[in-house]
Design a protein around this motif. Structure first.
Motif, PDB file in Angstrom:
ATOM      1  N   ALA A  98       0.831  -1.206   0.000  1.00 51.60           N
ATOM      2  CA  ALA A  98       0.000   0.000   0.000  1.00 51.60           C
ATOM      3  C   ALA A  98       0.868   1.259   0.000  1.00 51.60           C
ATOM      4  CB  ALA A  98      -0.939  -0.010   1.214  1.00 51.60           C
ATOM      5  N   LYS A 110      -2.196   3.361 -11.277  1.00 54.62           N
ATOM      6  CA  LYS A 110      -2.446   2.981  -9.884  1.00 54.62           C
ATOM      7  C   LYS A 110      -3.729   2.148  -9.779  1.00 54.62           C
ATOM      8  CE  LYS A 110      -3.130   5.206  -5.411  1.00 54.62           C
ATOM      9  NZ  LYS A 110      -3.234   6.519  -4.767  1.00 54.62           N
ATOM     10  N   ARG A 111      -4.784   2.635 -10.426  1.00 52.67           N
ATOM     11  CA  ARG A 111      -6.061   1.934 -10.369  1.00 52.67           C
ATOM     12  C   ARG A 111      -5.958   0.560 -11.023  1.00 52.67           C
ATOM     13  NH1 ARG A 111     -10.440   5.835 -12.197  1.00 52.67           N
ATOM     14  NH2 ARG A 111      -9.642   7.060 -10.474  1.00 52.67           N
ATOM     15  N   GLN A 114      -4.193  -1.851  -8.803  1.00 54.37           N
ATOM     16  CA  GLN A 114      -5.068  -2.251  -7.713  1.00 54.37           C
ATOM     17  C   GLN A 114      -6.079  -3.306  -8.168  1.00 54.37           C
ATOM     18  OE1 GLN A 114      -6.651   1.235  -5.755  1.00 54.37           O
ATOM     19  NE2 GLN A 114      -6.957   0.052  -3.883  1.00 54.37           N
ATOM     20  N   GLY A 179      -3.237  -7.927  -2.108  1.00 53.13           N
ATOM     21  CA  GLY A 179      -3.918  -6.785  -2.715  1.00 53.13           C
ATOM     22  C   GLY A 179      -5.195  -6.426  -1.977  1.00 53.13           C
TER      23      GLY A 179
END
Lengths: 305, 296
Positions: A98, A110-111, A114, A179
């Motif tokens: 994180a 980044k998205r 994720q 994650g």
């Protein structure tokens, strides 16, 4: 009007509302409270022919047996070993992930990272087992890879021996949940006011300083809460994972308490004894939760309750 | 710090290394799954020679054809579909309804209901007493075992309540003045406004239903009533060879299919629906998870 209405008039006025609430109450009584009552068979000698009510009481007999049971101590050792390793590796890694992901400035990348990192969380342990078991076999992908690096070595059946099983179970679990575990930390990080970073920059902080002196302290509360929960769950190994990865060859390292309860109870039909083992485990977990919570309250001023 | 220029933007060393780490994490996350997909689309006997890593070497969909022509697997998928759809819908309607009722301040007995619920978050009867209950209820080898015991969940109730609290009270009040009763308000006003939280819980519960194999092991002995996850468990973890290789229709070329390649095809088919859905629900479940973790 100050007159107190009778209970019956009040209930009849909220007929529709009670008709929505009472099914929930009934469900909880049937599926939560009846099994809780059923725990008394730990103090009885329950057999298939008995009902929970008419089985004879035997006091603490089953609990005394636990302390003489070498299998129980082996499963306790495996449970604690795997959980402590998990606390050491599986707990900090989502935080590190994180922290690093938080430093990515390109929002779309980044998205995307994720989204990818959640993927394994949604896989069933069966499917993961279906991938892992052939990979880790003597002729599998991992051995092939290692032999390419070091041609002299002998192939190892990773899941066909107790050695190294703890580590494998921890690493595969971490792979699956890293994650997902980072979600809460990332959310906590997004709530940090940007002024704090700006002030730090004015004071000459670089990136690592900002991570160390702004981000980490701001998520310390979240970390503490999750750590308390992790410690209280130390006797819960991942049951589905163990069902999939356990086999007779690695059983000495992979037989954990939950698996033991399942096997002695459902397959061995020793209902009373395995309920006693489960209850004993729950008691230790409760003590651990209280202990972790108390320590945190004392030294950090933060606690769960 | 040293910096280099990539596509016109200044990128410092830290960002570069960090990006590489992130790409590496993505790679080790995706690759094992991708590998299973590749093997499932590769000719089974060809794959046994090894060396297939990135892309099917001899492309073949025979494994999928073999799988979908097998009655047992189709039925297992049917059971999975049934429990996922019916189990999730009933779970949502029931848990949301109870959550709404338990939230009303004027509900007589509200404190008792909520306290009883909170206790269930910390204590449970454990495996054996629960098993005995299911047995006494006659739910062994009964499809209802996939629906009833998982119809309600107090954690989910708390997530629902946190969402319901944000809905303006004035909406309920005006409906009440119009003479609507609590159930009408819940079903016609509250539920339609709650799609984000419903999406979250539907994902959690749907994924659980689809992936769960334990109920099929412990409560169901009859093979015909077991979901595909349990079927896979038997084939993968218990190494029971599937019946598939024995009675395969003649139309499928046996040389292109191995038990391994069918296993991979079944795994991929059993994972596909979830992988397709979850990215779209991401923004909902992240929120739902946070509410759940703060309250829980």
């Amino acid at each position: 009007m100050l007159k107190q209405e009778s209970l019956l008039t009040r209930l009849s006025r909220q007929k529709a509302l009670q008709a929505m609430a009472i099914p929930g109450l009934i469900w909880m009584i049937v599926f939560n409270y009846i099994p809780m009552y059923g725990v008394i068979i730990a103090f009885k000698e329950y057999r298939v022919i008995n009902t929970i009510g008419n089985a004879p009481w035997v006091g603490l007999t089953h609990f005394r047996e636990i302390f003489r049971d070498t299998d129980f101590f082996l499963t306790m050792k495996n449970t604690l070993g795997i959980s402590l390793l998990k606390l050491l590796i599986g707990f900090p890694l989502p935080i590190v992930f994180a922290l690093l992901l938080n430093e990515i400035r390109t929002i779309r990348f980044k998205r995307w990272v994720q989204t990818v990192s959640y993927l394994p969380h949604f896989l069933s342990w069966v499917v993961l087992g279906g991938i892992m078991i052939p990979w880790l076999s003597e002729t599998g992908f991992i051995n092939e890879l290692l032999t390419k690096i070091n041609p002299g070595r002998e192939a190892v059946p990773f899941l066909g021996r107790p050695e190294g099983f703890w580590m494998l179970s921890v690493l595969s679990d971490t792979w699956k949940e890293m994650g997902w575990g980072a979600i809460i930390y990332l959310a906590a990080m997004s709530g940090i006011p940007p002024e704090l970073y700006e002030a730090a920059v004015v004071d000459g902080a670089n990136r690592f300083h900002k991570m160390r002196y702004v981000t980490l302290p701001c998520i310390a509360g979240t970390i503490t809460i999750l750590l308390i929960l992790a410690i209280s769950g130390i006797l819960n190994t991942n049951f589905e994972q163990m069902l999939v990865l356990n086999n007779p060859l690695n059983n000495d390292a992979s037989n954990v308490i939950d698996l033991y309860v399942y096997r002695t109870g459902i397959r061995g039909l020793r209902f009373s004894y395995s309920t006693a083992v489960g209850l004993f485990k729950a008691l230790i977990a409760l003590v651990l939760l209280m202990g972790a919570n108390g320590l945190s309250k004392k030294y950090q001023g933060r606690s769960l309750f | 710090m040293a910096s280099i220029r990539i596509t016109g933007r200044r990128v410092d060393g830290f960002t570069l290394i960090n990006t590489i780490i992130m790409l590496f994490i993505c790679f080790i996350t995706i690759y094992p799954v991708w590998y299973a997909v590749v093997l499932s689309f590769n000719d089974g006997n060809d794959a046994m020679m090894g060396g297939v890593y990135w892309w099917p070497r001899v492309f073949s969909i025979e494994s999928y054809r073999a799988m979908f022509s097998h009655q047992g697997i189709l039925r297992a998928f049917g059971v999975s579909l049934f429990r996922t759809v019916v189990g999730t819908v009933t779970h949502i309607l029931f848990t949301a309804m109870v959550a709404y009722a338990f939230l009303q301040r004027h509900l007589t007995g509200r404190k008792l209901y909520m306290t009883l619920g909170v206790i269930t978050m910390f204590f449970n009867g454990g495996l054996i007493p629960t098993f005995l209950l299911i047995k006494n209820l006659g739910l062994i080898d009964n499809l209802l075992v996939y629906i009833l015991p998982s119809m309600f969940n107090f954690f989910h109730l708390i997530i629902f309540q946190a969402f319901f609290r944000e809905i303006p009270k004035s909406l309920e009040e005006s409906a009440m003045i119009d003479g609507m009763n609590s159930f009408g308000i819940f079903s016609r006003i509250i539920l339609p406004l709650s799609m984000p939280v419903i999406a979250t819980i539907a994902l959690f519960q749907g994924v659980w239903h689809w992936n769960d194999f334990f109920f099929g092991i412990i409560y169901v002995n009859e093979m015909d009533l077991q979901p595909v996850a349990t079927y896979l468990y038997r084939v993968i973890a218990q190494n029971q060879s599937s019946q598939m290789m024995v009675n395969m229709p003649a139309a499928i070329s046996r040389s292109a299919v191995t038990s391994q390649s069918i296993k991979m095809a079944t795994m991929v088919a059993a994972t596909f629906p979830i992988v397709l859905v979850y990215p779209f629900l991401q923004k909902y479940f992240v929120k739902g998870l946070l509410v759940g973790s703060i309250k829980g």
